[in-house]
Motif scaffolding. Structure first.
Motif, PDB file in Angstrom:
ATOM      1  N   UNK A   1       0.826  -1.211   0.000  1.00 14.95           N
ATOM      2  CA  UNK A   1       0.000   0.000   0.000  1.00 14.95           C
ATOM      3  C   UNK A   1       0.857   1.256   0.000  1.00 14.95           C
ATOM      4  N   UNK A   2       1.849   1.321   0.900  1.00 12.44           N
ATOM      5  CA  UNK A   2       2.652   2.532   0.998  1.00 12.44           C
ATOM      6  C   UNK A   2       3.565   2.701  -0.211  1.00 12.44           C
ATOM      7  N   UNK A   3       4.074   1.598  -0.744  1.00 13.10           N
ATOM      8  CA  UNK A   3       4.905   1.696  -1.944  1.00 13.10           C
ATOM      9  C   UNK A   3       4.076   2.222  -3.120  1.00 13.10           C
ATOM     10  N   UNK A   4       2.880   1.708  -3.299  1.00 13.79           N
ATOM     11  CA  UNK A   4       2.018   2.162  -4.380  1.00 13.79           C
ATOM     12  C   UNK A   4       1.690   3.644  -4.222  1.00 13.79           C
ATOM     13  N   UNK A   5       1.371   4.056  -2.981  1.00 15.69           N
ATOM     14  CA  UNK A   5       1.100   5.473  -2.728  1.00 15.69           C
ATOM     15  C   UNK A   5       2.330   6.326  -3.036  1.00 15.69           C
ATOM     16  N   UNK A   6       3.505   5.884  -2.595  1.00  8.84           N
ATOM     17  CA  UNK A   6       4.731   6.660  -2.792  1.00  8.84           C
ATOM     18  C   UNK A   6       5.054   6.824  -4.274  1.00  8.84           C
ATOM     19  N   UNK A   7       4.798   5.784  -5.046  1.00  8.76           N
ATOM     20  CA  UNK A   7       5.042   5.873  -6.483  1.00  8.76           C
ATOM     21  C   UNK A   7       4.111   6.890  -7.137  1.00  8.76           C
ATOM     22  N   UNK A   8       2.848   6.896  -6.720  1.00  8.98           N
ATOM     23  CA  UNK A   8       1.923   7.892  -7.260  1.00  8.98           C
ATOM     24  C   UNK A   8       2.324   9.296  -6.817  1.00  8.98           C
ATOM     25  N   UNK A   9       2.729   9.422  -5.548  1.00  9.56           N
ATOM     26  CA  UNK A   9       3.134  10.720  -5.005  1.00  9.56           C
ATOM     27  C   UNK A   9       4.307  11.296  -5.797  1.00  9.56           C
ATOM     28  N   UNK A  10       5.322  10.481  -6.051  1.00  7.72           N
ATOM     29  CA  UNK A  10       6.492  10.947  -6.800  1.00  7.72           C
ATOM     30  C   UNK A  10       6.096  11.293  -8.232  1.00  7.72           C
ATOM     31  N   UNK A  11       5.254  10.498  -8.825  1.00  8.21           N
ATOM     32  CA  UNK A  11       4.801  10.789 -10.183  1.00  8.21           C
ATOM     33  C   UNK A  11       4.050  12.116 -10.251  1.00  8.21           C
ATOM     34  N   UNK A  12       3.198  12.381  -9.257  1.00  9.50           N
ATOM     35  CA  UNK A  12       2.359  13.581  -9.280  1.00  9.50           C
ATOM     36  C   UNK A  12       3.123  14.841  -8.892  1.00  9.50           C
TER      37      UNK A  12
ATOM     38  N   UNK B   1       6.768  14.991  -8.432  1.00 17.50           N
ATOM     39  CA  UNK B   1       8.173  15.033  -8.818  1.00 17.50           C
ATOM     40  C   UNK B   1       8.370  14.416 -10.200  1.00 17.50           C
ATOM     41  N   UNK B   2       7.434  14.697 -11.069  1.00 15.79           N
ATOM     42  CA  UNK B   2       7.466  14.136 -12.411  1.00 15.79           C
ATOM     43  C   UNK B   2       8.637  14.613 -13.258  1.00 15.79           C
ATOM     44  N   UNK B   3       9.327  15.650 -12.789  1.00 13.23           N
ATOM     45  CA  UNK B   3      10.488  16.152 -13.526  1.00 13.23           C
ATOM     46  C   UNK B   3      11.724  15.278 -13.346  1.00 13.23           C
ATOM     47  N   UNK B   4      11.682  14.355 -12.369  1.00 13.85           N
ATOM     48  CA  UNK B   4      12.864  13.541 -12.102  1.00 13.85           C
ATOM     49  C   UNK B   4      13.039  12.466 -13.170  1.00 13.85           C
ATOM     50  N   UNK B   5      14.271  12.178 -13.564  1.00 11.06           N
ATOM     51  CA  UNK B   5      14.510  11.039 -14.467  1.00 11.06           C
ATOM     52  C   UNK B   5      14.152   9.742 -13.743  1.00 11.06           C
ATOM     53  N   UNK B   6      13.869   8.665 -14.491  1.00  5.62           N
ATOM     54  CA  UNK B   6      13.355   7.432 -13.881  1.00  5.62           C
ATOM     55  C   UNK B   6      14.181   6.884 -12.725  1.00  5.62           C
ATOM     56  N   UNK B   7      15.496   6.848 -12.854  1.00  8.29           N
ATOM     57  CA  UNK B   7      16.310   6.279 -11.792  1.00  8.29           C
ATOM     58  C   UNK B   7      16.264   7.123 -10.525  1.00  8.29           C
ATOM     59  N   UNK B   8      16.277   8.439 -10.677  1.00  9.68           N
ATOM     60  CA  UNK B   8      16.189   9.306  -9.502  1.00  9.68           C
ATOM     61  C   UNK B   8      14.803   9.210  -8.872  1.00  9.68           C
ATOM     62  N   UNK B   9      13.776   9.075  -9.695  1.00  7.01           N
ATOM     63  CA  UNK B   9      12.418   8.901  -9.170  1.00  7.01           C
ATOM     64  C   UNK B   9      12.332   7.620  -8.349  1.00  7.01           C
ATOM     65  N   UNK B  10      12.941   6.548  -8.860  1.00  8.19           N
ATOM     66  CA  UNK B  10      12.933   5.271  -8.133  1.00  8.19           C
ATOM     67  C   UNK B  10      13.652   5.406  -6.786  1.00  8.19           C
TER      68      UNK B  10
END
Length: 223
Positions: A21-32, A34-43
């Protein structure tokens, strides 16, 4: 186990898979946000948020204030905005724990009366319970934010027993946290089963679980 007539469960990382649950939320949060981050930095940012969260055992206001200060924003985001986003979106990422629904159906068919004891804000925990369609299984649900008592205070367990209508001797408790669940429920007089998840056992605790399981379906054989 003849004397056991009721079962009390923890919610987060017992019946709800909080890790997912928290991982899924965190991924959405970063996407919404911090969408400017490149994929590896977002991960890496997702992993950083998960680590800072400490499996949910952080004061939420302090956690959100920390995220406001340390995350690589394009424009600063205040803690209040993070809190608002969390309140609106977190529960929607809820995922039921493996074997949970099958186990609850099994216990209900065998006549056990079941209850739930969980720490958290009422609106957040209620949102999880309803999203996962778990409410129908429980005769009593006690949420710390509503009760004004939080685990591991044994009084929150005594309140749950009162609402459930059974004594501690008649009730078995199942949870994942050594202190908040097993120690607290044990101090309230209940026999306990520890579901091993993310927390190591503390040998200094003066309460021990009756049984230890790694998956919920192991409870069937115990009962």
């Amino acid at each position: 186990m003849k004397k056991v007539q009721a079962l009390l469960f923890d919610l987060d990382n017992t019946l709800m898979d909080r890790d997912h649950t928290f991982r899924s939320f965190s991924e959405q949060f970063v996407q919404d946000f911090l969408g400017h981050l490149p994929p590896e930095e977002a991960r890496k940012t997702v992993e950083d948020i998960i680590e800072r969260d400490a499996d949910g055992y952080r004061d939420k206001d302090g956690f959100f204030a920390e995220l406001s200060e340390v995350l690589p924003w394009q424009s600063p985001v205040p803690a209040e905005a993070i809190r608002s986003y969390y309140d609106k979106n977190y529960a929607g990422h809820g995922a039921v724990m493996k074997h949970a629904v099958d186990l609850l159906n099994y216990c209900r068919k065998r006549g056990y009366v079941m209850g739930l004891v969980t720490n958290g804000r009422k609106e957040i925990q209620d949102g999880k319970i309803d999203l996962l369609s778990l409410r129908e299984f429980f005769s009593a649900i006690v949420i710390s934010g509503e009760a004004g008592i939080a685990k591991p205070d044994p009084d929150i367990y005594r309140l749950a027993l009162k609402r459930l209508g059974f004594s501690a001797e008649q009730t078995l408790f199942i949870g994942d946290h050594p202190v908040n669940d097993i120690w607290g429920a044990g101090k309230a007089g209940m026999t306990t089963i520890w579901l091993r998840r993310n927390h190591a056992w503390d040998d200094k605790l003066d309460v021990r679980p009756w049984k230890i399981i790694d998956e919920l379906d192991e409870l069937k054989d115990i009962l």
